[in-house]
Design a protein around this motif. Structure first.
Motif, PDB file in Angstrom:
ATOM      1  N   PRO A  80      34.305 -22.668  85.178  1.00  8.29           N
ATOM      2  CA  PRO A  80      33.957 -21.303  84.763  1.00  8.29           C
ATOM      3  C   PRO A  80      33.047 -20.579  85.745  1.00  8.29           C
ATOM      4  O   PRO A  80      32.944 -19.359  85.702  1.00  8.29           O
ATOM      5  CB  PRO A  80      33.272 -21.507  83.413  1.00  8.29           C
ATOM      6  N   TRP A  81      32.382 -21.327  86.620  1.00  2.00           N
ATOM      7  CA  TRP A  81      31.503 -20.702  87.609  1.00  2.00           C
ATOM      8  C   TRP A  81      32.246 -20.381  88.901  1.00  2.00           C
ATOM      9  O   TRP A  81      31.644 -19.831  89.832  1.00  2.00           O
ATOM     10  CB  TRP A  81      30.325 -21.618  87.916  1.00  2.00           C
ATOM     11  N   ASN A 137      29.201 -15.798  88.754  1.00  2.00           N
ATOM     12  CA  ASN A 137      30.587 -15.344  88.865  1.00  2.00           C
ATOM     13  C   ASN A 137      31.169 -14.922  87.527  1.00  2.00           C
ATOM     14  O   ASN A 137      32.252 -14.316  87.487  1.00  2.00           O
ATOM     15  CB  ASN A 137      31.453 -16.448  89.477  1.00  2.00           C
ATOM     16  N   LEU A 138      30.475 -15.227  86.439  1.00  2.00           N
ATOM     17  CA  LEU A 138      30.944 -14.776  85.133  1.00  2.00           C
ATOM     18  C   LEU A 138      30.909 -13.255  85.004  1.00  2.00           C
ATOM     19  O   LEU A 138      31.643 -12.673  84.203  1.00  2.00           O
ATOM     20  CB  LEU A 138      30.093 -15.381  84.018  1.00  2.00           C
ATOM     21  N   GLY A 141      34.246 -11.237  85.243  1.00  2.00           N
ATOM     22  CA  GLY A 141      35.102 -11.305  84.070  1.00  2.00           C
ATOM     23  C   GLY A 141      34.604 -10.440  82.937  1.00  2.00           C
ATOM     24  O   GLY A 141      35.378  -9.737  82.282  1.00  2.00           O
ATOM     25  N   PHE A 142      33.297 -10.467  82.690  1.00  2.00           N
ATOM     26  CA  PHE A 142      32.746  -9.638  81.626  1.00  2.00           C
ATOM     27  C   PHE A 142      32.880  -8.153  81.942  1.00  2.00           C
ATOM     28  O   PHE A 142      33.214  -7.351  81.065  1.00  2.00           O
ATOM     29  CB  PHE A 142      31.283  -9.996  81.381  1.00  2.00           C
ATOM     30  N   ASP A 143      32.626  -7.765  83.191  1.00  2.00           N
ATOM     31  CA  ASP A 143      32.788  -6.360  83.571  1.00  2.00           C
ATOM     32  C   ASP A 143      34.212  -5.891  83.295  1.00  2.00           C
ATOM     33  O   ASP A 143      34.431  -4.769  82.807  1.00  2.00           O
ATOM     34  CB  ASP A 143      32.456  -6.169  85.051  1.00  2.00           C
ATOM     35  N   ASP A 144      35.171  -6.758  83.602  1.00  2.00           N
ATOM     36  CA  ASP A 144      36.573  -6.398  83.386  1.00  2.00           C
ATOM     37  C   ASP A 144      36.892  -6.290  81.897  1.00  2.00           C
ATOM     38  O   ASP A 144      37.561  -5.343  81.452  1.00  2.00           O
ATOM     39  CB  ASP A 144      37.477  -7.436  84.058  1.00  2.00           C
ATOM     40  N   PHE A 235      30.976 -21.623  78.084  1.00  2.00           N
ATOM     41  CA  PHE A 235      31.153 -20.881  79.320  1.00  2.00           C
ATOM     42  C   PHE A 235      32.599 -20.856  79.778  1.00  2.00           C
ATOM     43  O   PHE A 235      33.024 -19.946  80.466  1.00  2.00           O
ATOM     44  CB  PHE A 235      30.303 -21.501  80.432  1.00  2.00           C
ATOM     45  N   ARG A 236      33.368 -21.886  79.459  1.00  2.00           N
ATOM     46  CA  ARG A 236      34.744 -21.933  79.932  1.00  2.00           C
ATOM     47  C   ARG A 236      35.542 -20.735  79.459  1.00  2.00           C
ATOM     48  O   ARG A 236      36.479 -20.300  80.106  1.00  2.00           O
ATOM     49  CB  ARG A 236      35.406 -23.230  79.462  1.00  2.00           C
ATOM     50  N   THR A 237      35.162 -20.185  78.304  1.00  2.00           N
ATOM     51  CA  THR A 237      35.906 -19.055  77.773  1.00  2.00           C
ATOM     52  C   THR A 237      35.209 -17.735  78.008  1.00  2.00           C
ATOM     53  O   THR A 237      35.827 -16.741  78.355  1.00  2.00           O
ATOM     54  CB  THR A 237      36.113 -19.231  76.251  1.00  2.00           C
TER      55      THR A 237
END
Length: 249
Positions: A80-81, A137-138, A141-144, A235-237
């Motif tokens: 996830p990182w 790096n998460l 994904g959250f921004d998207d 974190f994986r999700t």
């Protein structure tokens, strides 16, 4: 029976969506990068292309009645990182293209996968966890996911965002549970097959319209909403479910 367009159908969640839709007797069309590499269920029509290109969506959406999207970002690995490899805001741009084509084609229903903590659910995350997201790096994904949420809420279509908790590859275990954030304590996990079932149920029953419920498997322990040790296990999700969606174009 409906004629459905499925986006992200080659991912680990998306392939369950393809199978579930076909088993229920829907006419299914999927937009995929490489049709020769996809082992699709019998009767599924594969259209070559990417949702990053609006003309590819136009080709795939022609004659369909609703959209199911299991798109997600790709990472360099399953960690996830790991570094994101999808173009920046891939899901947001794909959703913008999809909404444009839906308006052109007169399609009014779309059901999409999302993640816990996206959109208005961000405010419910623990501040320490949010700080970790912002420096890792998460964040991409959250921004998207936030971008997708904003586009849908500003649209006039009937949308549903299914915000999954931690995804697993366990077999289908029964009807998943769903609730709007803040109304119940969700379970820790959701099987991908059960998430696919929820997406199809939501579409067929026309439920959760213009809402973003959390979705989890009902069996097993629930967790405190903002308990950091559990959040770390998720974190994986959360914000980085990269390999579940269409590979990066």
């Amino acid at each position: 029976m409906s004629h459905l367009l499925i986006l992200g159908g080659t991912g680990r969640t998306g392939i369950h969506v393809l199978n579930e839709a076909a088993q229920r007797g829907h006419r299914v069309r999927a937009l995929v990068r490489n049709p020769d590499a996809v082992q699709a269920p019998a009767g599924v029509e594969l259209i070559q292309g990417t949702p990053a290109h609006i003309d590819d969506i136009r080709k795939a959406a022609d004659g369909t009645e609703a959209v199911l999207s299991a798109l997600n970002n790709s990472r360099a690995s399953d960690n996830p990182w790991a570094k994101p490899v999808s173009p920046p805001m891939f899901m947001t741009d794909a959703t913008r293209n999809t909404l444009t084509v839906m308006k052109e084609e007169g399609i009014n229903r779309i059901v999409l996968t999302s993640t816990m903590g996206a959109g208005d659910d961000w405010a419910r995350l623990n501040p320490v966890f949010k700080a970790l997201i912002k420096v890792s790096n998460l964040k991409a994904g959250f921004d998207d996911h936030h971008g997708v949420d904003q586009l849908l809420r500003a649209s006039d279509v009937d949308w549903t965002l299914a915000r999954a908790v931690a995804l697993t590859d366990k077999p289908m275990s029964g009807s998943p549970r769903a609730a709007e954030a803040g109304t119940e304590k969700p379970g820790m996990r959701i099987n991908r097959a059960d998430l696919a079932r929820f997406l199809l149920d939501t579409l067929e029953q026309d439920t959760w319209t213009r809402k973003a419920p959390l979705v989890w498997n009902a069996r097993g322990m629930t967790r405190p909403m903002l308990h950091i040790p559990v959040m770390r296990n998720s974190f994986r999700t959360l914000g980085a479910p990269s390999i579940d969606g269409e590979p990066a174009p």
